[in-house]
Design an enzyme around this catalytic site. Structure first.
Site, PDB file in Angstrom:
ATOM      1  N   HIS A 124      69.174 -20.853  19.701  1.00 35.04           N
ATOM      2  CA  HIS A 124      69.703 -19.591  19.163  1.00 35.04           C
ATOM      3  C   HIS A 124      71.191 -19.769  18.849  1.00 35.04           C
ATOM      4  CE1 HIS A 124      69.975 -15.273  18.630  1.00 35.04           C
ATOM      5  NE2 HIS A 124      70.969 -15.222  19.486  1.00 35.04           N
ATOM      6  N   ASP A 145      68.897 -14.725  24.673  1.00 34.89           N
ATOM      7  CA  ASP A 145      68.154 -14.672  23.412  1.00 34.89           C
ATOM      8  C   ASP A 145      67.370 -15.962  23.184  1.00 34.89           C
ATOM      9  OD1 ASP A 145      69.195 -12.171  23.066  1.00 34.89           O
ATOM     10  OD2 ASP A 145      70.460 -12.671  21.340  1.00 34.89           O
ATOM     11  N   HIS A 190      75.519 -16.234  25.851  1.00 31.89           N
ATOM     12  CA  HIS A 190      75.999 -16.850  24.601  1.00 31.89           C
ATOM     13  C   HIS A 190      77.033 -15.942  23.949  1.00 31.89           C
ATOM     14  CE1 HIS A 190      72.774 -14.248  23.171  1.00 31.89           C
ATOM     15  NE2 HIS A 190      73.139 -14.427  21.910  1.00 31.89           N
ATOM     16  N   HIS A 220      66.910  -8.443  24.178  1.00 35.09           N
ATOM     17  CA  HIS A 220      66.547  -7.448  23.153  1.00 35.09           C
ATOM     18  C   HIS A 220      65.119  -6.938  23.325  1.00 35.09           C
ATOM     19  CE1 HIS A 220      70.030  -8.230  20.474  1.00 35.09           C
ATOM     20  NE2 HIS A 220      69.937  -9.466  20.953  1.00 35.09           N
ATOM     21  N   ASP A 261      77.118  -8.944  20.208  1.00 34.53           N
ATOM     22  CA  ASP A 261      76.358  -7.926  20.935  1.00 34.53           C
ATOM     23  C   ASP A 261      76.033  -8.354  22.372  1.00 34.53           C
ATOM     24  OD1 ASP A 261      74.638  -9.841  19.671  1.00 34.53           O
ATOM     25  OD2 ASP A 261      72.927  -8.554  20.102  1.00 34.53           O
ATOM     26  N   HIS A 262      76.570  -9.484  22.805  1.00 33.94           N
ATOM     27  CA  HIS A 262      76.433  -9.916  24.204  1.00 33.94           C
ATOM     28  C   HIS A 262      77.791  -9.990  24.918  1.00 33.94           C
ATOM     29  CE1 HIS A 262      72.099 -11.098  24.039  1.00 33.94           C
ATOM     30  NE2 HIS A 262      72.393 -10.966  22.764  1.00 33.94           N
ATOM     31  N   HIS A 306      77.402 -14.403  21.012  1.00 30.80           N
ATOM     32  CA  HIS A 306      77.207 -13.376  19.983  1.00 30.80           C
ATOM     33  C   HIS A 306      77.848 -12.044  20.401  1.00 30.80           C
ATOM     34  CE1 HIS A 306      73.634 -15.514  17.840  1.00 30.80           C
ATOM     35  NE2 HIS A 306      74.818 -15.925  17.419  1.00 30.80           N
TER      36      HIS A 306
END
Ligand SMILES: [Zn+2]
Length: 254
Positions: free
Chosen positions: A113, A132, A55, A170, A59-60, A57
């Site tokens: 998410h 996530d 996805h 995570h 931090d990905h 985001h």
């Protein structure tokens, strides 16, 4: 058929590399940052050939651009988030099969998410990269989709074999375990797992990957039909979806 190397990065993200020695391919599942993924590649002596994005985001995908520049790797990600994923050059959607050396990954769309979130499942190896969507003892927060979206997405994971090994984005297990104990305090398997999780985290060891059948016994988000949980929530007559929505609401306020 392939080797999996997991490492921690950023504050609580996991990076994962999947290496097929026969075809000399290496995929990074998401790329939380350049430096840590690069260090992991260096440590293993692997050349990056693919990035499988779950996805959009930050931090990905934070490492995508620099990794693409350095390795010229193929950047794969969900069709529905293609405008938000840097350097993407192949898109995937629900039901696609993605060839990777000796094996293939089945792509499943799991909105909740984010709206376009996808997960990658390899039946030959029995491994799922869940991003996530599902975490040990928890599930992803709802940033874009509804609780009903997430519930339907989780049904796709529930349909996989019980011994499926699940990697995720995570390390949230300790706080998930605290919450699970509030929702499902009579669950003896959960009590034992709670102690294990705390011991692992105290020793700074990861609690990921998990196994689907372990989640079925202990993850409150997957146990919405359980009598004790329903009684605790005063929802004996509610539908599974309603119980899930209530557990998600309680976790958001935990
Ligand atoms: Zn995310």
């Amino acid at each position: 058929m392939f080797e999996i190397y997991q490492f921690t990065c950023r504050s609580d993200n996991f990076g994962v590399l999947v290496h097929d020695p026969k075809y000399n391919l290496t995929a990074s599942i998401d790329a939380p940052d350049f430096e840590t993924v690069e260090a992991a590649l260096h440590e293993k002596g692997w050349q990056l050939t693919h990035i499988f994005t779950t996805h959009h985001h930050f931090d990905h995908v934070a490492g995508h651009k620099a990794l693409k520049e350095k390795y010229g790797c193929l950047v794969i990600g969900p069709e529905k988030e293609k405008d938000k994923i840097p350097c993407i050059n192949q898109t995937v959607q629900d039901g696609d099969h993605l060839s990777f050396g000796s094996v293939a990954f089945k792509v499943m769309e799991t909105p909740g998410h984010t709206l376009g979130h996808v997960i990658y499942y390899c039946p030959e190896v029995g491994v799922l990269f869940a991003g996530d969507t599902l975490f040990p003892l928890g599930c992803g927060r709802l940033f874009e989709g509804s609780a009903l979206d997430m519930w339907q997405s989780l049904q796709k994971i529930l349909a996989l074999p019980g011994d499926t090994k699940i990697y995720c984005g995570h390390e949230y297990t300790s706080s998930n375990a605290d919450f699970a104990m509030v929702i499902d305090p009579e669950n003896e398997v959960l009590k034992k797992r709670f102690e294990e999780v705390k011991a692992f985290r105290d020793a700074d060891k990861p609690t990921v990957p998990t196994i689907l059948k372990q989640e079925l016994l202990t993850n409150p988000f997957l146990r919405v039909g359980d009598y004790n949980i329903r009684q605790k929530l005063g929802m004996l007559e509610a539908s599974d979806e309603e119980v899930f929505i209530e557990i998600r609401r309680l976790k958001d306020n935990f």
